[in-house]
Design a protein around this motif. Structure first.
Motif, PDB file in Angstrom:
ATOM      1  N   MET A 727       0.843  -1.197   0.000  1.00  0.00           N
ATOM      2  CA  MET A 727       0.000   0.000   0.000  1.00  0.00           C
ATOM      3  C   MET A 727       0.877   1.246   0.000  1.00  0.00           C
ATOM      4  O   MET A 727       1.812   1.355   0.801  1.00  0.00           O
ATOM      5  CB  MET A 727      -0.922   0.005   1.225  1.00  0.00           C
ATOM      6  CG  MET A 727      -1.912   1.174   1.252  1.00  0.00           C
ATOM      7  SD  MET A 727      -3.004   1.135   2.692  1.00  0.00           S
ATOM      8  CE  MET A 727      -3.953  -0.342   2.359  1.00  0.00           C
ATOM      9  N   SER A 728       0.572   2.169  -0.894  1.00  0.00           N
ATOM     10  CA  SER A 728       1.355   3.398  -0.968  1.00  0.00           C
ATOM     11  C   SER A 728       0.893   4.388   0.103  1.00  0.00           C
ATOM     12  O   SER A 728      -0.152   4.212   0.734  1.00  0.00           O
ATOM     13  CB  SER A 728       1.208   4.038  -2.349  1.00  0.00           C
ATOM     14  OG  SER A 728      -0.126   4.497  -2.529  1.00  0.00           O
ATOM     15  N   ASP A 730      -0.201   7.442  -0.401  1.00  0.00           N
ATOM     16  CA  ASP A 730      -1.443   8.101  -0.814  1.00  0.00           C
ATOM     17  C   ASP A 730      -2.646   7.214  -0.566  1.00  0.00           C
ATOM     18  O   ASP A 730      -3.713   7.682  -0.138  1.00  0.00           O
ATOM     19  CB  ASP A 730      -1.368   8.481  -2.293  1.00  0.00           C
ATOM     20  CG  ASP A 730      -0.333   9.571  -2.544  1.00  0.00           C
ATOM     21  OD1 ASP A 730       0.002  10.300  -1.577  1.00  0.00           O
ATOM     22  OD2 ASP A 730       0.146   9.682  -3.688  1.00  0.00           O
ATOM     23  N   GLU A 731      -2.469   5.879  -0.886  1.00  0.00           N
ATOM     24  CA  GLU A 731      -3.574   4.946  -0.634  1.00  0.00           C
ATOM     25  C   GLU A 731      -3.865   4.842   0.861  1.00  0.00           C
ATOM     26  O   GLU A 731      -5.030   4.752   1.276  1.00  0.00           O
ATOM     27  CB  GLU A 731      -3.231   3.572  -1.201  1.00  0.00           C
ATOM     28  CG  GLU A 731      -3.168   3.535  -2.722  1.00  0.00           C
ATOM     29  CD  GLU A 731      -2.676   2.204  -3.246  1.00  0.00           C
ATOM     30  OE1 GLU A 731      -3.067   1.837  -4.360  1.00  0.00           O
ATOM     31  OE2 GLU A 731      -1.893   1.536  -2.526  1.00  0.00           O
ATOM     32  N   LYS A 734      -5.809   8.001   1.852  1.00  0.00           N
ATOM     33  CA  LYS A 734      -7.186   7.996   1.362  1.00  0.00           C
ATOM     34  C   LYS A 734      -8.052   7.037   2.152  1.00  0.00           C
ATOM     35  O   LYS A 734      -9.202   7.342   2.499  1.00  0.00           O
ATOM     36  CB  LYS A 734      -7.184   7.638  -0.113  1.00  0.00           C
ATOM     37  CG  LYS A 734      -8.560   7.689  -0.760  1.00  0.00           C
ATOM     38  CD  LYS A 734      -8.477   7.388  -2.248  1.00  0.00           C
ATOM     39  CE  LYS A 734      -9.850   7.443  -2.897  1.00  0.00           C
ATOM     40  NZ  LYS A 734      -9.783   7.151  -4.351  1.00  0.00           N
ATOM     41  N   LEU A 735      -7.499   5.862   2.436  1.00  0.00           N
ATOM     42  CA  LEU A 735      -8.273   4.852   3.145  1.00  0.00           C
ATOM     43  C   LEU A 735      -8.421   5.196   4.628  1.00  0.00           C
ATOM     44  O   LEU A 735      -9.473   4.957   5.233  1.00  0.00           O
ATOM     45  CB  LEU A 735      -7.609   3.482   2.990  1.00  0.00           C
ATOM     46  CG  LEU A 735      -8.387   2.273   3.531  1.00  0.00           C
ATOM     47  CD1 LEU A 735      -9.722   2.136   2.813  1.00  0.00           C
ATOM     48  CD2 LEU A 735      -7.561   0.995   3.372  1.00  0.00           C
TER      49      LEU A 735
END
Length: 745
Positions: A727-728, A730-731, A734-735
């Motif tokens: 998982m990056s 940014d991800e 967002k999550l």
């Protein structure tokens, strides 16, 4: 808790904070009625309260509220002082002032602090009070005590001070009902937990507002019984050290030194100042003259004409108030004895010689001097007793009218040195001059003009003599204008000042004189005629200058009588002074009195027409500042409130994740997850020895277990794995954003 409930609770807190600010402003806007706070500075205090409550609503942590509120307070204090110093220098300068004031603070001698420091401490007090009220009222719901205290405060001011509490009480009534209603709603779990029930607030609030406005309006416009006793405002409002000083102590009647700020009521004092006995079997009434003032400031009187000090040779006074050729005189010898040795020597009529009695070690002259400018006698060494040889004038109206006619014909003129006695401040309202012009009408004779103005003030049944229920003028309000058009009540200072100003506006040189009235006349134990002069006999009157005659006294005060013998134009014969026989006082004819009343009505009617449709601004405060600042501030507050509410999730997410972008991606994911986990641990304690995966299973995630599991996996990979997480950053952001916002609900 659902999202709808959270937004409802946040909105309720915002409304409570806003209502709390409005009530706080009601308190603040009473300051000018019992302190010397200027109305134009109230916005500073309003801003302190509003910003502190806003910061308290934004930040849930008490320590952060306190810190940000203090920082704003210091910034606002620097704005108030208007200094251009940089912050470090300003801090050191402020600390130096505070350190120097510590002894006065510890000794509770706050009156010794300078005005800036007192204002700064008041800023601090308002900040701490606002923080406390937010916690107690908004967060804990302890409302009743604060509301009760507010109503009591407004009631006390309305009862004991010159403060009209009608509208503040109505506003406080509205704020209180909304506060109590919203607090009741806030405690209703059915409303807060039922989906969509928040929409019921709009019709409910509309109905409540309609009823409140209806009943408040009825209460406001309904007729009310008059008060059963006079308003004791003057006794409490006139706390001052000396008459006219404006500070400390209770103002009592008496001869004061500072006349720069007149107004306010006083307490009558029976304290004896001096006694005087006459050589002879007749004792004509007269004024006891102290000194005169030449410059009217709009607030009171000061002396600006340079002193003309003359040492006395054998106590003889060469200057004359009156021309003995133009006015008949009566000789008088009086022995004056002070209760306490005094430095100001009061004289009757036109003094010719003063012979003081000093102690043997006081020196031959004793330092007695005469100021020809104000026609005042004083002594460097306090005098206990002195002999006054003087002349009492007989006011010859026929002669004064003749001299005034010579002025009209150009055969006589006012000397150049009388120019200062025509001075009027630029701030004098035009309606004062207009009223004087209407009172004198078509009359051109200077003496008859003076008698018309004197009669208007004394006999017009417009202005009432009052010593207690007398207000101070507001900041920037003209003293004479307030008396003539607003209060229409006062004592000798009001009447005499009004007459001097009106005479000057008609081109007649005049000055304000103060001293004492004649006193109480009786025979002493030795059968001698003796008058007793008390502090309550302190008085002020008018002197107008007429060429070839001199300074002629006039009595403008209602209920007082001219003490001097007069030769009436109508009869040509002398009459006793009205103080000896009030029946001898000549009143204006009834038709003249009606014209005088009509003059005031005309000026007031014209003023009403000019101001019709316009808002009246308070003295010294322009319309935009006073009346636009508050509504604009409220609108800006509501706009900021809306912006913060709509972006609360983003603001909270930014605040809780600040500083995470500075390191690598793995470090970001680890710290991001730890901060998220710490938030949940405050709500659901983490069992001992439980792994993050085990702890995640017991959290109330409302169907978001899969997303939280993905976050947990990314954390484990970044924290314990040897390779980069799938998982990056940014991800992850967002999550995880939804969980940060969900935590506070």
């Amino acid at each position: 808790m659902g999202k709808g409930q959270s937004l409802t609770n946040v909105g309720i807190k915002a409304v409570l904070a806003f209502l709390l600010m409005l009530i706080g402003m009601e308190w603040i806007h009473t300051l000018p009625f019992f302190t010397d706070t200027e109305a134009s500075y109230l916005y500073l205090f309003d801003t302190i309260i509003g910003v502190t409550l806003l910061l308290s609503w934004i930040f849930p942590w008490v320590w952060l509220r306190f810190l940000t509120s203090l920082l704003f307070m210091f910034y606002w204090f620097q704005v108030y002082r208007g200094e251009g110093e940089k912050w470090p220098d300003w801090w050191f300068s402020l600390w130096g002032e505070v350190r120097g004031a510590i002894p006065a603070i510890l000794g509770l001698r706050l009156n010794q602090l300078n005005a800036d420091l007192r204002t700064g401490f008041f800023f601090l007090f308002l900040t701490l009070l606002s923080l406390t009220l937010y916690r107690e009222v908004v967060e804990k719901g302890r409302i009743l005590f604060f509301l009760l205290l507010s109503f009591i405060w407004i009631g006390v001011l309305d009862t004991f001070f010159l403060f009209d509490g009608s509208l503040p009480t109505i506003r406080l009534f509205l704020y209180s009902f909304f506060l109590l209603a919203i607090q009741t709603l806030r405690k209703n779990p059915v409303f807060l937990s039922s989906k969509g029930k928040g929409r019921d607030l709009i019709p409910w609030a509309g109905l409540l507002l309609t009823l409140l406005l209806l009943f408040s309006g009825i209460g406001l416009i309904s007729p009310k019984a008059a008060p059963s006793w006079p308003d004791p405002v003057s006794f409490l409002q006139t706390l001052k050290e000396d008459p006219g000083s404006g500070t400390g102590g209770v103002q009592v009647s008496g001869y004061g030194k500072d006349d720069s700020r007149l107004g306010g009521g006083f307490v009558q004092s029976d304290e004896v100042v001096f006694t005087a006995k006459v050589d002879g079997d007749l004792y004509p009434s007269h004024y006891w003259r102290g000194e005169s003032k030449d410059t009217y400031t709009g607030h009171g009187w000061v002396k600006e004409v340079p002193d003309e000090i003359q040492p006395l040779s054998d106590g003889k006074i060469m200057d004359r108030l009156f021309n003995p050729v133009s006015l008949p005189m009566k000789n008088l010898r009086e022995t004056v004895t002070f209760q306490q040795p005094g430095e100001i020597l009061f004289t009757s009529g036109q003094p010719l010689q003063i012979i003081p009695q000093f102690k043997p070690d006081a020196g031959k002259s004793g330092g007695v001097q005469f100021d020809a400018a104000s026609y005042a006698l004083s002594s460097k060494t306090p005098v206990a007793t002195y002999l006054s040889i003087s002349q009492i004038p007989v006011i010859d109206e026929k002669r004064l009218i003749q001299v005034s006619n010579l002025l009209l014909q150009g055969s006589a003129s006012y000397p150049d040195w009388t120019a200062p006695y025509l001075q009027l401040p630029d701030s004098l309202p035009a309606r004062v001059k207009e009223l004087a012009a209407k009172v004198v009408g078509e009359e051109k004779n200077a003496y008859k003009k003076a008698k018309k103005i004197e009669g208007f003030l004394r006999w017009g049944n417009i202005y009432r003599y009052e010593t207690q229920d007398v207000p101070f003028p507001a900041e920037g309000q003209d003293f004479v204008d307030q008396f003539l058009f607003e209060t229409k009540r006062g004592y000798c200072d009001h009447f005499s000042s009004a007459m001097v100003v009106m005479l000057r506006s008609q081109g007649i040189p005049a000055r304000w004189v103060k001293g004492y009235a004649f006193g109480e006349l009786k025979r002493n134990d030795r059968g001698e005629l003796e008058t007793t002069v008390r502090q309550k006999d302190a008085h002020s009157w008018v002197e107008a200058y007429f060429p070839e005659v001199g300074w002629v006294p006039f009595e403008a005060t209602a209920s007082f009588f001219t003490p001097y013998e007069m030769v009436r134009e109508s009869t040509g014969s002398a009459t006793a002074g009205a103080a000896d026989d009030p029946a001898m006082e000549e009143m204006p004819k009834p038709e003249e009195l009606e014209k005088m009343k009509a003059a005031l009505t005309d000026v007031e009617g014209k003023q009403a027409q000019e101001t019709k449709g316009e808002s009246v601004s308070s003295p010294g405060v322009s319309f935009p500042i006073r009346f636009l600042f508050l509504p604009i501030s409220f609108l800006l507050f509501l706009l900021l409130l809306l912006v913060v509410v709509l972006n609360r999730d983003r603001l909270l997410f930014w605040w809780r994740t600040r500083g995470l972008n500075r390191n690598g991606e793995s470090h970001f994911i680890v710290e991001f997850y730890r901060r998220l986990l710490s938030l949940y641990e405050r709500m659901v304690p983490r069992p001992p020895h439980a792994t993050v995966r085990e702890y995640a299973r017991i959290l109330p995630l409302n169907g978001e277990q899969g997303s939280f599991k993905a976050l947990t996996k990314a954390f484990e990979e970044a924290r314990y794995g040897e390779r980069e997480p799938q998982m990056s950053k940014d991800e992850m952001t967002k999550l995880g954003k939804r969980f940060f916002s969900r935590r506070r609900k």
